[in-house]
Write a protein that holds these residues in place. Structure first.
Motif: not given
Length: 261
Positions: A155-162
């Motif tokens: 969906r065009g987001a920048q993902l940060l996995r924590v």
């Protein structure tokens, strides 16, 4: 007919729980209300992370447009690392009502959560609709919830996995398999995690595995039900959701259908 009336009071049955070690109490209480005893078969235990790298990632997550918490365990682990009241109101999203309650108990403000408590339900929330150009933090554990991560990026987001906690695999003791093979009443397998089912199945003795595949299994979602079917289970039913009461009620109904005489 009253939903409790069709459960024979002199009939014992068992609910087999695949929850993490130490996390069976809610399902055990719900099963007891439905006239069942619970057998806990834990594929792993949960271990919160407490290191500088995880704290740094969580601090970065504070600046994201959305913070998505995938489980009550994620909420609890994050709260050990920072006060959740610091997280900006309106950005918090939970995969279900249980996770939302866990966040609020630990000081979080407004939390969006779906009525359909699974990955599909979360992704259908208005807050998760237009994500183009936004930053989304996924507060979770390694493995699982791959659909959320993939869809957020699609969906065009920048993902940060924590990853604030981890699942430490456990070997099911032989004594527990012996107990399960010797159960003296019908049993139902409750599944709220596909990973848990896939982790446990290779350990099940062949004869018991065949028995499990022929007895009722209740899944927390249609997706999990489909997964169980592909793994050879033939009597799969979908519960109304992943909450303990929903799973226990579905399990009871699988053994004692409401329209039974």
């Amino acid at each position: 007919m009253n939903s409790r009336a069709y459960v024979p009071t002199d009939t014992a049955w068992y609910l087999i729980s695949l929850r993490p070690s130490g996390q069976h109490d809610g399902l055990r209480r719900a099963a007891a209300r439905c006239g069942a005893r619970t057998v806990a078969v834990s594929p792993w235990r949960l271990q919160a992370r407490d290191d500088a790298a995880t704290r740094d990632q969580l601090r970065l997550a504070q600046a994201c447009d959305r913070l998505v918490f995938t489980s009550p365990a994620a909420a609890a682990a994050a709260a050990r690392l920072m006060p959740l009241g610091q997280l900006q109101a309106g950005s918090l999203v939970a995969v279900g009502q249980g996770t939302a309650r866990a966040l609020r108990r630990r000081g979080a403000g407004v939390v969006a959560a779906p009525a359909r408590m699974d990955s599909e339900g979360l992704l259908a929330l208005p807050a998760m609709g237009d994500l183009h150009g936004k930053r989304v933090a996924l507060v979770t554990a390694p493995g699982g919830r791959g659909m959320i991560a993939a869809q957020v990026q699609a969906r065009g987001a920048q993902l940060l996995r924590v990853d604030v906690y981890e699942r430490v695999p456990l070997q099911v003791p032989a004594s527990l398999w012996s107990r399960l093979q010797a159960l003296d009443a019908p049993s139902v397998l409750a599944v709220s995690s596909g990973e848990a089912l896939e982790r446990v199945l290779p350990q099940v003795p062949p004869a018991l595995r065949r028995r499990w595949q022929q007895q009722p299994l209740v899944a927390a979602s249609a997706r999990l039900a489909e997964q169980a079917t592909t793994l050879g289970f033939t009597r799969v039913q979908v519960a109304a959701g992943p909450l303990p009461g929903q799973l226990a009620s579905a399990a009871r109904n699988a053994l004692f259908p409401p329209d039974a005489p």
